[in-house]
Design an enzyme around this catalytic site. Sequence first.
Site, short mmCIF file in Angstrom:
data_model
loop_
_atom_site.label_atom_id
_atom_site.label_comp_id
_atom_site.label_asym_id
_atom_site.label_seq_id
_atom_site.Cartn_x
_atom_site.Cartn_y
_atom_site.Cartn_z
N GLU A 240 21.84 65.66 77.16
CA GLU A 240 20.78 65.52 78.18
C GLU A 240 21.06 64.34 79.10
OE1 GLU A 240 17.53 65.64 75.40
OE2 GLU A 240 17.95 67.76 75.04
N HIS B 53 24.41 61.71 74.67
CA HIS B 53 23.69 62.98 74.41
C HIS B 53 23.85 63.89 75.63
CE1 HIS B 53 20.45 65.81 73.75
NE2 HIS B 53 20.50 65.47 72.47
N TRP C 160 13.85 61.75 68.72
CA TRP C 160 12.52 62.07 69.25
C TRP C 160 12.53 62.32 70.77
CZ3 TRP C 160 8.56 58.25 66.47
CH2 TRP C 160 8.35 58.72 65.18
N LYS C 161 13.67 62.07 71.41
CA LYS C 161 13.75 62.27 72.87
C LYS C 161 12.57 61.55 73.54
CE LYS C 161 16.33 66.42 72.01
NZ LYS C 161 16.85 67.69 72.47
N GLY D 149 17.53 72.85 71.35
CA GLY D 149 16.18 73.19 71.79
C GLY D 149 15.97 74.67 72.07
N SER E 171 18.98 72.83 67.10
CA SER E 171 18.03 73.72 66.43
C SER E 171 18.12 73.67 64.90
CB SER E 171 18.19 75.16 66.93
OG SER E 171 17.90 75.23 68.31
N GLY F 166 16.30 67.33 66.78
CA GLY F 166 15.38 67.07 67.88
C GLY F 166 13.98 67.56 67.53
N GLY F 167 13.63 68.74 68.03
CA GLY F 167 12.28 69.29 67.91
C GLY F 167 11.68 69.20 66.51
P1 PGA Z 1 17.01 70.27 68.79
O1 PGA Z 1 17.70 69.01 69.51
O2 PGA Z 1 17.04 70.00 67.32
O3 PGA Z 1 15.60 70.30 69.35
O4 PGA Z 1 17.79 71.48 69.15
C1 PGA Z 1 18.84 68.39 68.96
C2 PGA Z 1 19.28 67.24 69.84
O5 PGA Z 1 19.19 67.33 71.07
O6 PGA Z 1 19.75 66.20 69.33
#
Ligand code: PGA
Length: 246
Positions: A98, A96, A10-11, A171, A204, A225-226
């Site tokens: 990020e 991760h 969920w970031k 993302g 993605s 993620g998203g």
């Molecule tokens: P995303 O992110 O599915 O939005 O591309 C994946 C992640 O960062 O784990």
Amino acid sequence: MRKVIIAGNWKMYKTQAEALEFLQGFLDHLGETPNDREIVICAPFTTLGTLSKNLHGTRIRIGAQNVHWEIAGAYTGEVSAPMLTELGVRYVVIGHSERRQYFGETDATVNLRLKAAQKHGLIPILCVGETKQQRDTGETEALIVGQLEKDLIDVDQGRLVIAYEPIWAIGTGDTCDATEANRIIGLIRSQLDNPNVSIQYGGSVKPGNVDEIMAQSEIDGALVGGASLAPNDFARIINYSCSQLG
Ligand code: PGA
């Protein structure tokens, strides 16, 4: 046996109220999910307690998105493994991209976090993956082998999940071709001592591509993620089916 593990990341999204709203739309779909799939939600620290209370007795496991290597100390802004396990947290995302890109995470600190997580009973989900530039210049394989070498020093491969997350696919809507993700995940597996480590693909993953991704022989799950933020999308992802693929 390699376990299928689908994890939502969920970031920095969802307040406690929003997390509860998500569960209302999501839990109903779990009845359709085959029993051999592990379903995990990796949420911000602030929603872990609420999730834990509300998911008690369900099959959903809770994950955090980082953990410090000390159990306590003067480390402003950090959270330790015992603080997480007390809340019923089972998994933790470590390294991760990020965190590596924006918060100075290095292979050395990733390694410390992995060992601390395991020592206190958490299962780490280690993220590795290359940038667009590294891919374009043919460095992908060497980069990933190097990350694994440094990150996994003295790490127990019996309690480990790895996520291959090409940074250019995160993302962006620009998913890595499923067969290419399968190739890199095969490479990752070839570097491990334990052939039963579950290796996920992340970047993605969506309702529209999950079936093809999960049909690949080396891919044991997804880090999402998203698309994990919307109950219907994440439900479709955990209920993927490879049977209609021609
Ligand atoms: P995303 O992110 O599915 O939005 O591309 C994946 C992640 O960062 O784990």
